[in-house]
Write a protein that holds these residues in place. Structure first.
Motif, PDB file in Angstrom:
ATOM      1  N   SER A   1      14.407  19.690 -28.162  1.00 44.96           N
ATOM      2  CA  SER A   1      15.660  20.440 -28.053  1.00 44.96           C
ATOM      3  C   SER A   1      15.930  20.863 -26.604  1.00 44.96           C
ATOM      4  O   SER A   1      17.087  20.904 -26.175  1.00 44.96           O
ATOM      5  CB  SER A   1      15.661  21.653 -28.980  1.00 44.96           C
ATOM      6  OG  SER A   1      14.647  22.562 -28.628  1.00 44.96           O
ATOM      7  N   PHE A   2      14.875  21.155 -25.842  1.00 46.90           N
ATOM      8  CA  PHE A   2      15.052  21.498 -24.434  1.00 46.90           C
ATOM      9  C   PHE A   2      15.651  20.306 -23.680  1.00 46.90           C
ATOM     10  O   PHE A   2      16.585  20.472 -22.889  1.00 46.90           O
ATOM     11  CB  PHE A   2      13.717  21.909 -23.792  1.00 46.90           C
ATOM     12  CG  PHE A   2      13.837  22.231 -22.333  1.00 46.90           C
ATOM     13  CD1 PHE A   2      14.232  23.487 -21.914  1.00 46.90           C
ATOM     14  CD2 PHE A   2      13.570  21.261 -21.372  1.00 46.90           C
ATOM     15  CE1 PHE A   2      14.366  23.776 -20.562  1.00 46.90           C
ATOM     16  CE2 PHE A   2      13.688  21.543 -20.019  1.00 46.90           C
ATOM     17  CZ  PHE A   2      14.087  22.808 -19.615  1.00 46.90           C
ATOM     18  N   ILE A   3      15.109  19.105 -23.934  1.00 44.88           N
ATOM     19  CA  ILE A   3      15.629  17.899 -23.271  1.00 44.88           C
ATOM     20  C   ILE A   3      17.094  17.691 -23.647  1.00 44.88           C
ATOM     21  O   ILE A   3      17.931  17.388 -22.792  1.00 44.88           O
ATOM     22  CB  ILE A   3      14.782  16.649 -23.633  1.00 44.88           C
ATOM     23  CG1 ILE A   3      13.332  16.800 -23.160  1.00 44.88           C
ATOM     24  CG2 ILE A   3      15.415  15.374 -23.072  1.00 44.88           C
ATOM     25  CD1 ILE A   3      13.134  16.832 -21.666  1.00 44.88           C
ATOM     26  N   THR A   4      17.422  17.877 -24.923  1.00 43.89           N
ATOM     27  CA  THR A   4      18.808  17.722 -25.388  1.00 43.89           C
ATOM     28  C   THR A   4      19.730  18.705 -24.671  1.00 43.89           C
ATOM     29  O   THR A   4      20.800  18.325 -24.188  1.00 43.89           O
ATOM     30  CB  THR A   4      18.882  17.920 -26.912  1.00 43.89           C
ATOM     31  OG1 THR A   4      18.099  16.912 -27.545  1.00 43.89           O
ATOM     32  CG2 THR A   4      20.315  17.838 -27.413  1.00 43.89           C
ATOM     33  N   GLU A   5      19.318  19.964 -24.599  1.00 39.50           N
ATOM     34  CA  GLU A   5      20.133  20.975 -23.938  1.00 39.50           C
ATOM     35  C   GLU A   5      20.224  20.720 -22.434  1.00 39.50           C
ATOM     36  O   GLU A   5      21.275  20.916 -21.820  1.00 39.50           O
ATOM     37  CB  GLU A   5      19.569  22.366 -24.205  1.00 39.50           C
ATOM     38  CG  GLU A   5      19.741  22.795 -25.650  1.00 39.50           C
ATOM     39  CD  GLU A   5      19.140  24.159 -25.936  1.00 39.50           C
ATOM     40  OE1 GLU A   5      18.947  24.947 -24.984  1.00 39.50           O
ATOM     41  OE2 GLU A   5      18.850  24.432 -27.104  1.00 39.50           O
ATOM     42  N   LEU A   6      19.141  20.280 -21.843  1.00 37.81           N
ATOM     43  CA  LEU A   6      19.111  19.976 -20.417  1.00 37.81           C
ATOM     44  C   LEU A   6      20.079  18.850 -20.093  1.00 37.81           C
ATOM     45  O   LEU A   6      20.930  18.965 -19.199  1.00 37.81           O
ATOM     46  CB  LEU A   6      17.693  19.599 -19.998  1.00 37.81           C
ATOM     47  CG  LEU A   6      17.448  19.350 -18.525  1.00 37.81           C
ATOM     48  CD1 LEU A   6      17.532  20.662 -17.759  1.00 37.81           C
ATOM     49  CD2 LEU A   6      16.094  18.714 -18.323  1.00 37.81           C
ATOM     50  N   GLU A   7      19.978  17.755 -20.817  1.00 38.87           N
ATOM     51  CA  GLU A   7      20.836  16.599 -20.565  1.00 38.87           C
ATOM     52  C   GLU A   7      22.292  16.888 -20.889  1.00 38.87           C
ATOM     53  O   GLU A   7      23.191  16.306 -20.286  1.00 38.87           O
ATOM     54  CB  GLU A   7      20.341  15.392 -21.357  1.00 38.87           C
ATOM     55  CG  GLU A   7      19.026  14.847 -20.844  1.00 38.87           C
ATOM     56  CD  GLU A   7      18.535  13.638 -21.608  1.00 38.87           C
ATOM     57  OE1 GLU A   7      19.214  13.182 -22.556  1.00 38.87           O
ATOM     58  OE2 GLU A   7      17.454  13.135 -21.250  1.00 38.87           O
ATOM     59  N   GLY A   8      22.525  17.789 -21.830  1.00 37.62           N
ATOM     60  CA  GLY A   8      23.887  18.143 -22.200  1.00 37.62           C
ATOM     61  C   GLY A   8      24.535  19.159 -21.283  1.00 37.62           C
ATOM     62  O   GLY A   8      25.704  19.503 -21.443  1.00 37.62           O
ATOM     63  N   GLY A   9      23.771  19.671 -20.318  1.00 41.44           N
ATOM     64  CA  GLY A   9      24.312  20.639 -19.387  1.00 41.44           C
ATOM     65  C   GLY A   9      24.244  22.071 -19.874  1.00 41.44           C
ATOM     66  O   GLY A   9      24.783  22.970 -19.243  1.00 41.44           O
ATOM     67  N   ASN A  10      23.588  22.298 -21.017  1.00 45.50           N
ATOM     68  CA  ASN A  10      23.483  23.651 -21.569  1.00 45.50           C
ATOM     69  C   ASN A  10      22.314  24.434 -20.988  1.00 45.50           C
ATOM     70  O   ASN A  10      22.207  25.635 -21.205  1.00 45.50           O
ATOM     71  CB  ASN A  10      23.361  23.592 -23.092  1.00 45.50           C
ATOM     72  CG  ASN A  10      24.582  22.937 -23.716  1.00 45.50           C
ATOM     73  OD1 ASN A  10      25.698  23.139 -23.272  1.00 45.50           O
ATOM     74  ND2 ASN A  10      24.358  22.125 -24.727  1.00 45.50           N
TER      75      ASN A  10
END
Length: 100
Positions: free
Chosen positions: A29-38
């Motif tokens: 989830s951290f990678i997802t949020e990181l890549e999404g700009g969140n």
């Protein structure tokens, strides 16, 4: 912009978010949020990517250099991003060829 660069590095190396998270010690989830700009990209995150993918932090940082400055026009942001992406691709290809 830096978030997109990190996503492209992962995709270029044909890794899933789960694989990269495991390798870097992050959650998926951290990678997802990181890549999404969140999530904001930290120096620690850049260093982990740099070490794992053998890409200089300075190359990764090119994506962030002045692209969020309000004085930059959209055309300038696009120009800088394009040049940085090409440089990252070049660095990645050199690293890949050295491993072969």
């Amino acid at each position: 912009m830096l978030n997109e660069a990190l996503r492209l590095v992962r995709v270029y190396h044909d890794m899933s978010k789960a694989e990269l998270a495991r390798e870097l010690g992050f959650s998926r989830s951290f990678i997802t949020e990181l890549e999404g700009g969140n999530k904001k990209v930290t120096i620690d995150t850049l260093e982990r990517y740099s070490e794992y993918f053998d890409i200089p932090v300075s190359s990764l940082m090119l994506f962030a250099e002045r692209t969020v400055d309000a004085d930059f026009s959209e055309a300038a942001r696009t120009f800088v991003a394009d040049k940085a992406l090409r440089m990252l691709d070049w660095v990645s290809s050199i690293s890949r060829h050295e491993r072969e």
